[in-house]
Design an enzyme around this catalytic site. Sequence first.
Site, PDB file in Angstrom:
ATOM      1  N   HIS A 243       0.822  -1.222   0.000  1.00 32.40           N
ATOM      2  CA  HIS A 243       0.000   0.000   0.000  1.00 32.40           C
ATOM      3  C   HIS A 243       0.857   1.275   0.000  1.00 32.40           C
ATOM      4  O   HIS A 243       0.794   2.071  -0.937  1.00 32.40           O
ATOM      5  CB  HIS A 243      -0.905   0.010   1.240  1.00 32.40           C
ATOM      6  CG  HIS A 243      -1.754  -1.219   1.388  1.00 32.40           C
ATOM      7  ND1 HIS A 243      -2.831  -1.508   0.569  1.00 32.40           N
ATOM      8  CD2 HIS A 243      -1.680  -2.243   2.275  1.00 32.40           C
ATOM      9  CE1 HIS A 243      -3.381  -2.655   0.944  1.00 32.40           C
ATOM     10  NE2 HIS A 243      -2.712  -3.123   1.983  1.00 32.40           N
TER      11      HIS A 243
HETATM   12  O1  RIB Z   1      -4.612   0.114   4.997  1.00 29.34           O
HETATM   13  C1  RIB Z   1      -3.223   0.151   4.737  1.00 29.34           C
HETATM   14  C2  RIB Z   1      -2.560   1.207   5.558  1.00 29.34           C
HETATM   15  O2  RIB Z   1      -2.725   0.912   6.930  1.00 29.34           O
HETATM   16  C3  RIB Z   1      -1.025   1.260   5.341  1.00 29.34           C
HETATM   17  O3  RIB Z   1      -0.587   2.578   5.527  1.00 29.34           O
HETATM   18  C4  RIB Z   1      -0.492   0.371   6.428  1.00 29.34           C
HETATM   19  O4  RIB Z   1       0.823   0.741   6.856  1.00 29.34           O
HETATM   20  C5  RIB Z   1      -1.465   0.646   7.539  1.00 29.34           C
HETATM   21  O5  RIB Z   1      -1.023   1.820   8.214  1.00 29.34           O
END
Ligand code: RIB
Length: 313
Positions: A243
């Site tokens: 992500h």
């Molecule tokens: O949903 C994904 C996000 O949530 C990313 O930033 C991961 O590091 C968590 O913080």
Amino acid sequence: MVRRVVDKRKIIIDCDPGIDDALAIFMALASDELEVLGITTVAGNVNVAQVSVNALSLVSLCGKRIPVCRGAAKPLIHTRREETRVHGVNGVGGVRLPEPDFGEDTRLAIDFIREMIELNKNNLDIIAIGPLTNIAGILLAFPELARSIRSIFLMGGAVGPGNVTPAAEFNIFADPHAAAVVFNSGVPIMMYPLDVTNRASIGEIQMAELWNMGGEIPKFCHRMLAKYADFYRGKGIAEIALHDPFAMACVIDEGLATYKEYHIDVEISGGLTRGKTITDVDGITGNRANVKVAVDLDKKGFVSLLFRLLASF
Ligand code: RIB
Ligand code: CA
């Protein structure tokens, strides 16, 4: 060969390392296109003390020294929620990172961000890859600064299904009030929601390539991602969604995504829908679009940029 001297994009990374945050930090520190003015930490995947130690260790691992400033220990209103299932109790998959060789900056996150905005008016991007508590704090305390932030690149939200509830993605769910402040601030926002970051993934073959890359940083990435892989495998998902690295890749090369402009607001009162990024894809509200939302990605281009940067250490 004469290298074209280009102005580096000045950024602050606001984060909650976090396995995927860690790779995003490595990418930024390896990139010739970015000047990382500093890192601000926020409670998210794990508590802010652990997140801050992790950030110091990650920067030290790269042989760099940049300001690491501690931020919010809890959301604006809700109680803090962690994601140790995904990132492990220490936030980096249980991997022992080397002790940091420098300490936290004496400035709090909000003071550091304010100082950097004032020193770099309209020439500073904030890369928000954790809950938005610090960013909202700045905008609430100093609303006049909103017009001096060039843009906020944020990993968060979901037009479709969430990952913490059927409705909401973790970063927005963790502090929906902060997210609502940011989305209504008027600051230009580039948003990388789960709808694309879930597809910014790597599998066994790339994991093997990472391990065989050689060098300390790729090995640390492989060890941290192994924990991440367990979590996804437990959900019957073969690939690992990166992500935050995808959002960071688009800071370096916005062309790795395609975008649509939508009006987005955040559900703060719902029980079932807390933290939902309500995206007006059909323009029903008549509200002006306030977010450039990534809707598709160049997955191959992303992975090759990620691997090029990790191999450069
Ligand atoms: O949903 C994904 C996000 O949530 C990313 O930033 C991961 O590091 C968590 O913080
Ligand atoms: Ca994160």
